[in-house]
Design an enzyme around this catalytic site. Structure first.
Site, PDB file in Angstrom:
ATOM      1  N   HIS A 135      10.317  -1.207 -52.587  1.00  0.00           N
ATOM      2  CA  HIS A 135       9.903   0.103 -53.457  1.00  0.00           C
ATOM      3  C   HIS A 135      10.749   1.224 -52.923  1.00  0.00           C
ATOM      4  O   HIS A 135      10.352   1.603 -51.493  1.00  0.00           O
ATOM      5  CB  HIS A 135       8.433   0.194 -53.519  1.00  0.00           C
ATOM      6  CG  HIS A 135       7.966   1.536 -53.900  1.00  0.00           C
ATOM      7  ND1 HIS A 135       8.152   1.822 -55.119  1.00  0.00           N
ATOM      8  CD2 HIS A 135       7.074   2.468 -53.331  1.00  0.00           C
ATOM      9  CE1 HIS A 135       7.790   3.161 -55.454  1.00  0.00           C
ATOM     10  NE2 HIS A 135       7.064   3.465 -54.513  1.00  0.00           N
ATOM     11  N   GLU A 186       1.735   3.297 -63.693  1.00  0.00           N
ATOM     12  CA  GLU A 186       0.646   4.413 -63.080  1.00  0.00           C
ATOM     13  C   GLU A 186       0.789   5.431 -64.070  1.00  0.00           C
ATOM     14  O   GLU A 186      -0.538   6.132 -64.174  1.00  0.00           O
ATOM     15  CB  GLU A 186       1.689   4.951 -61.884  1.00  0.00           C
ATOM     16  CG  GLU A 186       0.475   5.602 -61.031  1.00  0.00           C
ATOM     17  CD  GLU A 186       0.604   7.327 -61.222  1.00  0.00           C
ATOM     18  OE1 GLU A 186      -0.049   8.019 -60.938  1.00  0.00           O
ATOM     19  OE2 GLU A 186       1.164   7.692 -62.391  1.00  0.00           O
ATOM     20  N   SER A 219       1.468   8.851 -46.148  1.00  0.00           N
ATOM     21  CA  SER A 219       1.809   8.098 -47.309  1.00  0.00           C
ATOM     22  C   SER A 219       3.084   7.136 -46.557  1.00  0.00           C
ATOM     23  O   SER A 219       3.152   5.895 -46.828  1.00  0.00           O
ATOM     24  CB  SER A 219       2.045   8.667 -48.582  1.00  0.00           C
ATOM     25  OG  SER A 219       3.315   9.250 -48.732  1.00  0.00           O
ATOM     26  N   CYS A 269       2.290   2.147 -57.516  1.00  0.00           N
ATOM     27  CA  CYS A 269       3.823   1.653 -57.757  1.00  0.00           C
ATOM     28  C   CYS A 269       3.926  -0.064 -57.614  1.00  0.00           C
ATOM     29  O   CYS A 269       4.809  -0.560 -57.805  1.00  0.00           O
ATOM     30  CB  CYS A 269       4.752   2.165 -56.906  1.00  0.00           C
ATOM     31  SG  CYS A 269       4.473   3.975 -56.685  1.00  0.00           S
TER      32      CYS A 269
HETATM   33  N1  CAA Z   1      19.929  17.782 -43.770  1.00  0.00           N
HETATM   34  C1  CAA Z   1      19.511  16.656 -43.565  1.00  0.00           C
HETATM   35  N2  CAA Z   1      18.275  16.024 -43.456  1.00  0.00           N
HETATM   36  C2  CAA Z   1      17.176  16.968 -43.611  1.00  0.00           C
HETATM   37  C3  CAA Z   1      17.281  18.496 -43.933  1.00  0.00           C
HETATM   38  C4  CAA Z   1      18.874  18.947 -43.763  1.00  0.00           C
HETATM   39  N3  CAA Z   1      19.228  20.082 -43.945  1.00  0.00           N
HETATM   40  N4  CAA Z   1      16.376  19.219 -43.611  1.00  0.00           N
HETATM   41  C5  CAA Z   1      15.297  18.292 -43.521  1.00  0.00           C
HETATM   42  N5  CAA Z   1      16.174  16.884 -43.315  1.00  0.00           N
HETATM   43  C6  CAA Z   1      15.259  15.630 -43.137  1.00  0.00           C
HETATM   44  C7  CAA Z   1      14.086  15.704 -42.411  1.00  0.00           C
HETATM   45  O1  CAA Z   1      14.493  15.478 -40.693  1.00  0.00           O
HETATM   46  C8  CAA Z   1      13.324  14.470 -42.888  1.00  0.00           C
HETATM   47  O2  CAA Z   1      13.985  13.371 -42.455  1.00  0.00           O
HETATM   48  P1  CAA Z   1      13.072  12.185 -41.402  1.00  0.00           P
HETATM   49  O3  CAA Z   1      12.079  11.729 -42.497  1.00  0.00           O
HETATM   50  O4  CAA Z   1      14.023  11.101 -40.941  1.00  0.00           O
HETATM   51  O5  CAA Z   1      12.197  12.690 -40.221  1.00  0.00           O
HETATM   52  C9  CAA Z   1      13.660  14.541 -44.290  1.00  0.00           C
HETATM   53  O6  CAA Z   1      14.691  15.235 -44.403  1.00  0.00           O
HETATM   54  C10 CAA Z   1      12.357  14.989 -45.023  1.00  0.00           C
HETATM   55  O7  CAA Z   1      12.158  16.136 -44.533  1.00  0.00           O
HETATM   56  P2  CAA Z   1      10.671  16.580 -44.193  1.00  0.00           P
HETATM   57  O8  CAA Z   1       9.839  15.360 -43.645  1.00  0.00           O
HETATM   58  O9  CAA Z   1      10.532  17.845 -43.635  1.00  0.00           O
HETATM   59  O10 CAA Z   1      10.282  16.568 -45.875  1.00  0.00           O
HETATM   60  P3  CAA Z   1       8.809  16.932 -46.549  1.00  0.00           P
HETATM   61  O11 CAA Z   1       7.785  16.741 -45.636  1.00  0.00           O
HETATM   62  O12 CAA Z   1       8.770  18.269 -47.291  1.00  0.00           O
HETATM   63  O13 CAA Z   1       8.804  15.838 -47.770  1.00  0.00           O
HETATM   64  C11 CAA Z   1       7.708  13.861 -47.974  1.00  0.00           C
HETATM   65  C12 CAA Z   1       8.924  14.486 -47.313  1.00  0.00           C
HETATM   66  C13 CAA Z   1       6.541  14.118 -47.306  1.00  0.00           C
HETATM   67  C14 CAA Z   1       7.974  12.214 -47.987  1.00  0.00           C
HETATM   68  C15 CAA Z   1       8.063  14.227 -49.609  1.00  0.00           C
HETATM   69  O14 CAA Z   1       9.067  13.845 -49.969  1.00  0.00           O
HETATM   70  C16 CAA Z   1       6.753  13.635 -50.354  1.00  0.00           C
HETATM   71  O15 CAA Z   1       5.492  14.021 -50.132  1.00  0.00           O
HETATM   72  N6  CAA Z   1       6.703  12.703 -51.143  1.00  0.00           N
HETATM   73  C17 CAA Z   1       5.921  12.137 -52.143  1.00  0.00           C
HETATM   74  C18 CAA Z   1       5.324  11.078 -51.433  1.00  0.00           C
HETATM   75  C19 CAA Z   1       6.102   9.844 -50.989  1.00  0.00           C
HETATM   76  O16 CAA Z   1       7.026   9.503 -51.836  1.00  0.00           O
HETATM   77  N7  CAA Z   1       5.656   8.824 -50.319  1.00  0.00           N
HETATM   78  C20 CAA Z   1       6.445   7.786 -49.893  1.00  0.00           C
HETATM   79  C21 CAA Z   1       5.428   6.722 -49.205  1.00  0.00           C
HETATM   80  S1  CAA Z   1       4.066   6.319 -50.492  1.00  0.00           S
HETATM   81  C22 CAA Z   1       4.902   5.442 -51.975  1.00  0.00           C
HETATM   82  O17 CAA Z   1       5.968   4.789 -51.826  1.00  0.00           O
HETATM   83  C23 CAA Z   1       4.207   5.487 -53.121  1.00  0.00           C
HETATM   84  C24 CAA Z   1       5.045   6.383 -54.254  1.00  0.00           C
HETATM   85  O18 CAA Z   1       5.752   5.907 -54.826  1.00  0.00           O
HETATM   86  C25 CAA Z   1       4.369   7.643 -54.144  1.00  0.00           C
END
Ligand code: CAA
Length: 383
Positions: free
Chosen positions: A233, A79, A201, A111
Protein backbone atom coordinates in the site's frame (compact mmCIF):
# COMPACT_ATOMS: atom_id res chain seq x y z
CA UNK A 1 -7.10 -25.87 -8.90
CA UNK A 2 -5.39 -22.47 -8.90
CA UNK A 3 -7.38 -19.28 -8.28
CA UNK A 4 -6.29 -15.68 -8.65
CA UNK A 5 -6.26 -12.58 -10.81
CA UNK A 6 -7.29 -13.34 -14.37
CA UNK A 7 -7.27 -9.71 -15.56
CA UNK A 8 -6.52 -6.29 -14.06
CA UNK A 9 -7.09 -2.76 -15.32
CA UNK A 10 -7.01 0.74 -13.82
CA UNK A 11 -8.30 4.26 -14.35
CA UNK A 12 -7.62 7.63 -12.77
CA UNK A 13 -9.16 11.12 -12.53
CA UNK A 14 -9.11 13.44 -15.56
CA UNK A 15 -7.12 16.23 -13.87
CA UNK A 16 -3.53 16.48 -12.69
CA UNK A 17 -2.00 18.91 -10.20
CA UNK A 18 1.82 19.02 -9.91
CA UNK A 19 3.27 19.00 -6.42
CA UNK A 20 5.79 21.63 -7.60
CA UNK A 21 2.83 24.07 -7.70
CA UNK A 22 1.80 23.09 -4.18
CA UNK A 23 5.38 23.59 -2.94
CA UNK A 24 5.48 26.99 -4.70
CA UNK A 25 2.28 28.05 -2.99
CA UNK A 26 3.64 26.89 0.37
CA UNK A 27 7.02 28.52 -0.24
CA UNK A 28 8.92 25.29 0.44
CA UNK A 29 11.50 23.24 -1.46
CA UNK A 30 9.75 20.78 -3.81
CA UNK A 31 12.44 18.24 -2.81
CA UNK A 32 10.26 17.49 0.24
CA UNK A 33 7.65 16.08 -2.12
CA UNK A 34 9.76 14.73 -4.98
CA UNK A 35 12.40 13.03 -2.81
CA UNK A 36 11.08 13.22 0.77
CA UNK A 37 7.73 11.53 0.12
CA UNK A 38 8.44 10.30 -3.43
CA UNK A 39 5.52 11.98 -5.20
CA UNK A 40 5.57 14.23 -8.27
CA UNK A 41 1.90 14.96 -8.94
CA UNK A 42 -1.63 13.98 -7.93
CA UNK A 43 -4.66 12.95 -9.95
CA UNK A 44 -7.87 14.82 -9.19
CA UNK A 45 -11.42 14.21 -10.30
CA UNK A 46 -13.55 16.61 -12.31
CA UNK A 47 -16.97 17.48 -10.86
CA UNK A 48 -18.58 14.81 -13.07
CA UNK A 49 -16.24 12.05 -11.87
CA UNK A 50 -16.32 9.96 -8.70
CA UNK A 51 -15.50 6.45 -7.49
CA UNK A 52 -18.26 4.98 -9.68
CA UNK A 53 -17.18 6.64 -12.94
CA UNK A 54 -13.52 5.75 -12.34
CA UNK A 55 -14.55 2.17 -11.55
CA UNK A 56 -16.60 2.00 -14.76
CA UNK A 57 -13.59 3.22 -16.70
CA UNK A 58 -11.32 0.64 -15.04
CA UNK A 59 -13.74 -2.25 -15.65
CA UNK A 60 -14.57 -1.46 -19.30
CA UNK A 61 -11.52 -3.12 -20.93
CA UNK A 62 -12.01 -6.24 -18.78
CA UNK A 63 -15.62 -6.66 -19.88
CA UNK A 64 -14.69 -5.88 -23.45
CA UNK A 65 -12.20 -8.75 -23.40
CA UNK A 66 -13.96 -11.35 -21.24
CA UNK A 67 -17.66 -10.49 -21.42
CA UNK A 68 -19.88 -10.82 -18.35
CA UNK A 69 -20.70 -14.55 -18.40
CA UNK A 70 -20.09 -16.16 -15.02
CA UNK A 71 -19.77 -12.82 -13.16
CA UNK A 72 -22.24 -13.29 -10.31
CA UNK A 73 -20.53 -11.14 -7.67
CA UNK A 74 -19.16 -7.59 -7.54
CA UNK A 75 -17.29 -6.57 -4.41
CA UNK A 76 -16.66 -2.82 -4.35
CA UNK A 77 -13.99 -1.66 -1.90
CA UNK A 78 -13.76 2.02 -1.01
CA UNK A 79 -13.04 4.54 1.73
CA UNK A 80 -14.88 7.31 -0.16
CA UNK A 81 -18.37 5.85 -0.59
CA UNK A 82 -21.00 8.01 -2.31
CA UNK A 83 -23.99 6.87 -0.25
CA UNK A 84 -24.35 5.81 3.38
CA UNK A 85 -26.67 2.95 2.42
CA UNK A 86 -26.48 1.95 -1.23
CA UNK A 87 -23.33 0.23 -2.45
CA UNK A 88 -21.31 2.11 -5.07
CA UNK A 89 -21.17 -1.33 -6.70
CA UNK A 90 -24.90 -1.20 -7.40
CA UNK A 91 -24.50 2.12 -9.22
CA UNK A 92 -21.67 0.47 -11.16
CA UNK A 93 -23.83 -2.57 -11.91
CA UNK A 94 -26.41 -0.15 -13.33
CA UNK A 95 -24.08 1.83 -15.56
CA UNK A 96 -22.49 -1.38 -16.87
CA UNK A 97 -25.94 -2.82 -17.65
CA UNK A 98 -25.16 -6.14 -15.93
CA UNK A 99 -27.83 -8.83 -15.57
CA UNK A 100 -29.93 -8.95 -12.39
CA UNK A 101 -28.53 -12.25 -11.13
CA UNK A 102 -25.51 -10.72 -9.43
CA UNK A 103 -24.72 -10.11 -5.74
CA UNK A 104 -23.20 -6.68 -5.10
CA UNK A 105 -21.74 -5.26 -1.90
CA UNK A 106 -19.45 -2.45 -0.71
CA UNK A 107 -16.65 -3.09 1.80
CA UNK A 108 -14.96 -0.59 4.11
CA UNK A 109 -11.79 -0.55 6.19
CA UNK A 110 -9.84 2.52 5.07
CA UNK A 111 -7.23 1.56 2.45
CA UNK A 112 -7.29 -2.18 3.26
CA UNK A 113 -10.73 -3.35 2.10
CA UNK A 114 -9.81 -4.30 -1.49
CA UNK A 115 -7.65 -7.05 -0.05
CA UNK A 116 -10.60 -8.37 1.96
CA UNK A 117 -12.62 -8.15 -1.28
CA UNK A 118 -9.97 -10.19 -3.08
CA UNK A 119 -9.95 -12.82 -0.32
CA UNK A 120 -13.75 -13.06 -0.41
CA UNK A 121 -13.59 -13.45 -4.20
CA UNK A 122 -11.05 -16.29 -3.87
CA UNK A 123 -13.40 -18.02 -1.41
CA UNK A 124 -16.41 -17.69 -3.74
CA UNK A 125 -14.49 -19.11 -6.69
CA UNK A 126 -13.16 -21.97 -4.52
CA UNK A 127 -16.77 -22.96 -3.71
CA UNK A 128 -18.13 -22.40 -7.23
CA UNK A 129 -15.18 -22.78 -9.62
CA UNK A 130 -17.07 -21.71 -12.77
CA UNK A 131 -17.95 -18.33 -11.30
CA UNK A 132 -15.92 -15.18 -11.74
CA UNK A 133 -15.87 -12.24 -9.35
CA UNK A 134 -15.27 -8.57 -10.13
CA UNK A 135 -13.22 -6.90 -7.42
CA UNK A 136 -13.21 -3.11 -7.56
CA UNK A 137 -11.01 -0.75 -5.55
CA UNK A 138 -11.87 2.91 -6.14
CA UNK A 139 -11.13 6.01 -4.09
CA UNK A 140 -10.77 9.76 -4.06
CA UNK A 141 -8.24 10.54 -1.31
CA UNK A 142 -8.89 13.94 0.26
CA UNK A 143 -7.34 15.91 3.12
CA UNK A 144 -7.91 19.49 4.26
CA UNK A 145 -6.12 22.32 2.46
CA UNK A 146 -2.92 23.28 4.35
CA UNK A 147 -2.94 19.99 6.34
CA UNK A 148 0.01 17.59 6.62
CA UNK A 149 -1.70 15.09 4.30
CA UNK A 150 -2.47 17.61 1.54
CA UNK A 151 0.41 16.49 -0.69
CA UNK A 152 -0.77 12.87 -0.47
CA UNK A 153 -4.19 13.22 -2.10
CA UNK A 154 -5.09 11.43 -5.33
CA UNK A 155 -7.73 9.43 -7.16
CA UNK A 156 -7.84 6.09 -8.98
CA UNK A 157 -9.68 2.82 -9.46
CA UNK A 158 -8.43 -0.71 -10.09
CA UNK A 159 -10.67 -3.52 -11.37
CA UNK A 160 -9.68 -7.19 -11.11
CA UNK A 161 -11.39 -10.27 -12.48
CA UNK A 162 -10.89 -13.22 -10.13
CA UNK A 163 -11.29 -16.73 -11.53
CA UNK A 164 -9.94 -20.28 -11.53
CA UNK A 165 -6.91 -20.93 -13.77
CA UNK A 166 -6.03 -17.22 -13.83
CA UNK A 167 -3.85 -15.73 -16.56
CA UNK A 168 -1.99 -13.20 -14.40
CA UNK A 169 -1.46 -14.22 -10.74
CA UNK A 170 -2.13 -17.43 -8.81
CA UNK A 171 -2.78 -16.43 -5.21
CA UNK A 172 -1.53 -18.71 -2.43
CA UNK A 173 -3.80 -19.58 0.52
CA UNK A 174 -1.56 -18.37 3.39
CA UNK A 175 -2.21 -14.86 4.71
CA UNK A 176 -0.60 -13.06 7.65
CA UNK A 177 -3.11 -10.91 9.55
CA UNK A 178 -2.89 -8.01 12.01
CA UNK A 179 -5.52 -5.69 13.53
CA UNK A 180 -5.32 -3.05 16.26
CA UNK A 181 -7.99 -0.49 17.26
CA UNK A 182 -6.03 2.78 16.88
CA UNK A 183 -6.76 6.32 15.62
CA UNK A 184 -4.01 7.03 13.10
CA UNK A 185 -6.29 8.13 10.23
CA UNK A 186 -10.08 8.28 10.21
CA UNK A 187 -13.01 10.14 8.66
CA UNK A 188 -16.12 10.81 10.79
CA UNK A 189 -19.50 10.74 9.01
CA UNK A 190 -19.74 14.54 8.85
CA UNK A 191 -16.47 15.02 6.94
CA UNK A 192 -15.38 14.52 3.33
CA UNK A 193 -11.71 14.95 4.26
CA UNK A 194 -9.72 12.56 6.40
CA UNK A 195 -8.19 13.36 9.77
CA UNK A 196 -4.75 11.97 10.36
CA UNK A 197 -1.99 11.79 12.92
CA UNK A 198 0.65 11.65 10.18
CA UNK A 199 3.83 10.50 11.92
CA UNK A 200 1.89 8.07 14.15
CA UNK A 201 0.22 6.59 11.05
CA UNK A 202 3.63 5.81 9.57
CA UNK A 203 4.63 4.08 12.81
CA UNK A 204 1.41 2.01 12.93
CA UNK A 205 1.82 1.04 9.25
CA UNK A 206 5.28 -0.40 10.06
CA UNK A 207 3.98 -2.20 13.18
CA UNK A 208 1.19 -3.72 11.08
CA UNK A 209 3.74 -4.88 8.50
CA UNK A 210 5.85 -6.55 11.16
CA UNK A 211 2.80 -8.17 12.81
CA UNK A 212 1.34 -9.41 9.53
CA UNK A 213 4.70 -10.71 8.30
CA UNK A 214 5.31 -12.66 11.54
CA UNK A 215 1.81 -14.16 11.33
CA UNK A 216 2.40 -15.02 7.65
CA UNK A 217 5.58 -16.92 8.51
CA UNK A 218 4.02 -18.66 11.52
CA UNK A 219 1.14 -19.77 9.30
CA UNK A 220 3.50 -21.45 6.81
CA UNK A 221 4.13 -18.48 4.50
CA UNK A 222 7.02 -18.58 2.02
CA UNK A 223 10.61 -17.81 2.95
CA UNK A 224 11.57 -14.20 2.19
CA UNK A 225 14.37 -15.37 -0.13
CA UNK A 226 11.74 -16.82 -2.49
CA UNK A 227 9.81 -13.53 -2.82
CA UNK A 228 11.15 -11.53 -5.74
CA UNK A 229 9.10 -8.31 -5.37
CA UNK A 230 6.72 -6.85 -2.76
CA UNK A 231 3.77 -4.60 -3.65
CA UNK A 232 2.88 -2.30 -0.75
CA UNK A 233 0.00 0.00 0.00
CA UNK A 234 1.55 3.33 -1.06
CA UNK A 235 0.00 6.40 0.60
CA UNK A 236 3.16 7.97 -0.84
CA UNK A 237 5.90 5.96 -2.51
CA UNK A 238 8.55 6.67 0.15
CA UNK A 239 6.29 4.82 2.61
CA UNK A 240 6.88 1.68 0.55
CA UNK A 241 10.64 2.30 0.75
CA UNK A 242 10.43 2.60 4.54
CA UNK A 243 8.37 -0.60 4.66
CA UNK A 244 10.82 -2.42 2.44
CA UNK A 245 13.71 -1.41 4.71
CA UNK A 246 11.78 -2.72 7.72
CA UNK A 247 10.98 -6.04 6.04
CA UNK A 248 14.58 -6.45 4.87
CA UNK A 249 15.62 -6.02 8.50
CA UNK A 250 13.10 -8.36 10.16
CA UNK A 251 12.92 -11.06 7.48
CA UNK A 252 16.66 -11.61 6.98
CA UNK A 253 19.71 -12.14 9.16
CA UNK A 254 20.65 -8.52 8.48
CA UNK A 255 22.62 -9.14 5.29
CA UNK A 256 22.15 -6.63 2.47
CA UNK A 257 19.27 -7.58 0.12
CA UNK A 258 20.39 -9.02 -3.25
CA UNK A 259 17.40 -7.59 -5.09
CA UNK A 260 15.47 -4.36 -4.85
CA UNK A 261 12.04 -5.82 -4.10
CA UNK A 262 10.35 -2.47 -4.79
CA UNK A 263 11.73 -2.25 -8.31
CA UNK A 264 8.96 -1.45 -10.82
CA UNK A 265 6.20 -1.02 -8.22
CA UNK A 266 6.11 2.76 -7.68
CA UNK A 267 5.81 4.41 -11.11
CA UNK A 268 2.03 4.84 -11.22
CA UNK A 269 1.59 5.78 -7.56
CA UNK A 270 4.22 8.54 -7.78
CA UNK A 271 2.12 10.20 -10.50
CA UNK A 272 -1.37 9.46 -9.15
CA UNK A 273 -0.94 10.06 -5.43
CA UNK A 274 -2.75 8.12 -2.75
CA UNK A 275 -5.71 6.15 -4.04
CA UNK A 276 -6.46 4.39 -0.74
CA UNK A 277 -7.93 0.93 -1.60
CA UNK A 278 -6.58 1.01 -5.16
CA UNK A 279 -3.03 1.95 -4.21
CA UNK A 280 -1.55 -1.53 -3.54
CA UNK A 281 -3.09 -2.92 -6.74
CA UNK A 282 -1.77 0.06 -8.72
CA UNK A 283 1.65 -0.93 -7.34
CA UNK A 284 1.01 -4.44 -8.71
CA UNK A 285 -0.11 -3.08 -12.10
CA UNK A 286 2.98 -0.88 -12.18
CA UNK A 287 5.14 -3.97 -11.65
CA UNK A 288 3.27 -5.86 -14.37
CA UNK A 289 3.51 -3.02 -16.89
CA UNK A 290 6.88 -1.53 -16.02
CA UNK A 291 8.89 -4.41 -14.53
CA UNK A 292 10.75 -7.20 -16.36
CA UNK A 293 9.04 -10.51 -17.23
CA UNK A 294 8.86 -12.26 -13.85
CA UNK A 295 6.75 -15.27 -14.91
CA UNK A 296 7.01 -18.04 -12.33
CA UNK A 297 8.27 -15.67 -9.63
CA UNK A 298 6.57 -15.14 -6.27
CA UNK A 299 5.24 -11.65 -5.50
CA UNK A 300 4.46 -10.52 -1.95
CA UNK A 301 1.69 -8.06 -1.07
CA UNK A 302 1.35 -5.93 2.04
CA UNK A 303 -2.04 -4.31 2.36
CA UNK A 304 -2.66 -1.69 5.06
CA UNK A 305 -5.73 0.24 6.15
CA UNK A 306 -5.60 2.74 8.97
CA UNK A 307 -7.61 2.11 12.04
CA UNK A 308 -5.84 -0.39 11.57
CA UNK A 309 -5.68 -3.66 9.61
CA UNK A 310 -2.72 -5.23 7.80
CA UNK A 311 -2.43 -8.36 5.66
CA UNK A 312 0.56 -10.01 3.98
CA UNK A 313 0.00 -12.61 1.25
CA UNK A 314 1.73 -13.83 -1.90
CA UNK A 315 1.10 -15.21 -5.35
CA UNK A 316 2.96 -16.49 -8.39
CA UNK A 317 2.97 -14.76 -11.77
CA UNK A 318 1.59 -17.03 -14.47
CA UNK A 319 3.63 -17.92 -17.55
CA UNK A 320 2.61 -15.65 -20.45
CA UNK A 321 1.09 -12.94 -18.19
CA UNK A 322 2.92 -10.19 -20.08
CA UNK A 323 0.80 -10.94 -23.16
CA UNK A 324 -2.37 -10.25 -21.16
CA UNK A 325 -1.39 -6.67 -20.30
CA UNK A 326 -2.56 -3.51 -22.02
CA UNK A 327 0.74 -1.83 -22.76
CA UNK A 328 0.52 1.96 -22.50
CA UNK A 329 -3.13 1.96 -21.41
CA UNK A 330 -2.71 3.64 -18.02
CA UNK A 331 0.30 5.68 -19.17
CA UNK A 332 -1.91 7.07 -21.94
CA UNK A 333 -4.59 8.02 -19.41
CA UNK A 334 -1.98 9.71 -17.23
CA UNK A 335 -0.72 11.74 -20.19
CA UNK A 336 -4.28 12.71 -21.17
CA UNK A 337 -5.05 14.32 -17.80
CA UNK A 338 -5.70 18.07 -17.90
CA UNK A 339 -3.13 20.09 -15.99
CA UNK A 340 -4.57 22.54 -13.46
CA UNK A 341 -2.87 25.26 -11.41
CA UNK A 342 -3.07 26.04 -7.70
CA UNK A 343 -6.08 28.39 -7.80
CA UNK A 344 -8.21 25.96 -9.82
CA UNK A 345 -7.16 23.13 -7.47
CA UNK A 346 -8.11 25.20 -4.39
CA UNK A 347 -11.52 26.20 -5.76
CA UNK A 348 -12.34 22.63 -6.75
CA UNK A 349 -11.30 21.42 -3.32
CA UNK A 350 -13.64 23.88 -1.62
CA UNK A 351 -16.51 23.16 -4.06
CA UNK A 352 -16.32 19.39 -3.50
CA UNK A 353 -18.93 19.28 -0.72
CA UNK A 354 -22.06 20.16 -2.69
CA UNK A 355 -25.43 19.48 -1.12
CA UNK A 356 -29.00 19.42 -2.45
CA UNK A 357 -29.83 19.08 -6.13
CA UNK A 358 -27.23 20.11 -8.70
CA UNK A 359 -26.03 19.36 -12.23
CA UNK A 360 -22.32 18.90 -12.95
CA UNK A 361 -20.27 20.43 -15.75
CA UNK A 362 -19.44 18.01 -18.55
CA UNK A 363 -15.64 17.94 -18.28
CA UNK A 364 -14.43 14.37 -17.70
CA UNK A 365 -13.02 12.07 -20.39
CA UNK A 366 -14.44 8.61 -19.58
CA UNK A 367 -17.48 6.86 -21.08
CA UNK A 368 -19.57 7.25 -17.93
CA UNK A 369 -20.13 10.56 -16.12
CA UNK A 370 -21.75 11.62 -12.87
CA UNK A 371 -24.45 14.02 -14.06
CA UNK A 372 -25.51 15.39 -10.66
CA UNK A 373 -28.14 14.91 -7.99
CA UNK A 374 -31.93 15.18 -8.36
CA UNK A 375 -34.21 14.66 -5.37
CA UNK A 376 -31.21 13.28 -3.43
CA UNK A 377 -30.61 10.64 -6.16
CA UNK A 378 -27.24 10.39 -7.90
CA UNK A 379 -27.52 10.28 -11.67
CA UNK A 380 -25.00 8.63 -13.97
CA UNK A 381 -25.03 8.76 -17.75
CA UNK A 382 -23.10 7.11 -20.57
CA UNK A 383 -21.57 9.25 -23.27
N1 CAA B 1 14.40 17.47 0.25
C1 CAA B 1 14.35 16.14 0.47
N2 CAA B 1 13.67 15.56 1.49
C2 CAA B 1 13.00 16.37 2.33
C3 CAA B 1 13.02 17.78 2.18
C4 CAA B 1 13.75 18.33 1.08
N3 CAA B 1 13.80 19.65 0.86
N4 CAA B 1 12.27 18.30 3.16
C5 CAA B 1 11.81 17.28 3.91
N5 CAA B 1 12.26 16.12 3.41
C6 CAA B 1 11.98 14.76 3.88
C7 CAA B 1 11.97 14.62 5.40
O1 CAA B 1 13.29 14.44 5.90
C8 CAA B 1 11.10 13.38 5.55
O2 CAA B 1 11.85 12.24 5.27
P1 CAA B 1 11.85 10.99 6.30
O3 CAA B 1 10.43 10.53 6.37
O4 CAA B 1 12.76 10.01 5.66
O5 CAA B 1 12.31 11.53 7.61
C9 CAA B 1 10.08 13.53 4.43
O6 CAA B 1 10.64 14.47 3.50
C10 CAA B 1 8.75 14.09 4.88
O7 CAA B 1 8.97 15.23 5.61
P2 CAA B 1 8.22 15.47 7.00
O8 CAA B 1 8.22 14.21 7.82
O9 CAA B 1 8.70 16.70 7.61
O10 CAA B 1 6.75 15.71 6.39
P3 CAA B 1 5.41 16.02 7.12
O11 CAA B 1 5.48 15.69 8.56
O12 CAA B 1 4.97 17.37 6.70
O13 CAA B 1 4.46 14.98 6.37
C11 CAA B 1 3.44 12.86 6.54
C12 CAA B 1 4.73 13.59 6.24
C13 CAA B 1 3.15 12.96 8.04
C14 CAA B 1 3.58 11.39 6.18
C15 CAA B 1 2.28 13.51 5.72
O14 CAA B 1 2.52 13.37 4.35
C16 CAA B 1 0.92 12.96 6.06
O15 CAA B 1 0.30 13.31 7.06
N6 CAA B 1 0.40 12.10 5.16
C17 CAA B 1 -0.91 11.49 5.34
C18 CAA B 1 -0.84 10.25 6.22
C19 CAA B 1 -0.14 9.11 5.57
O16 CAA B 1 -0.05 9.00 4.37
N7 CAA B 1 0.35 8.18 6.41
C20 CAA B 1 0.98 6.97 5.90
C21 CAA B 1 0.69 5.78 6.77
S1 CAA B 1 -1.08 5.61 7.01
C22 CAA B 1 -1.66 4.84 5.57
O17 CAA B 1 -0.88 4.30 4.81
C23 CAA B 1 -3.11 4.88 5.31
C24 CAA B 1 -3.37 5.91 4.30
O18 CAA B 1 -3.37 5.67 3.11
C25 CAA B 1 -3.61 7.27 4.78
Amino acid sequence: MSIGIHDISAATGSLVFPLADLADHQGIDVGKYHRGIGQTEMSLTTEDEDIVTMAARAVAPIIERHGTDGIRTIVFATESGVDQSKSAGVFLHGVLGLPNNVRVVELKEACYSATAALQFALGIVARRPGERVLVIASDVARYELESSGEATQGAAAVAMLVSEDPSVLEIEPVSGLWTDDVMDFWRPNDRSTALVDGRYSVQVYLEALEGAWNDYREGGGADYSTISRVCYHQPFTRMAAKAQQRLDRIATDGSAPEVDRLDGTTQYNARIGNSYTASIYLAFLSLLDNGPDLAGERIGFFSYGSGAVGEFFAGTLVSGYKEQLRAGHLDGMLEERRLIGYEDYRLRHIAFDRVGDFATADESTGDVRFAGVTEHKRLYERR
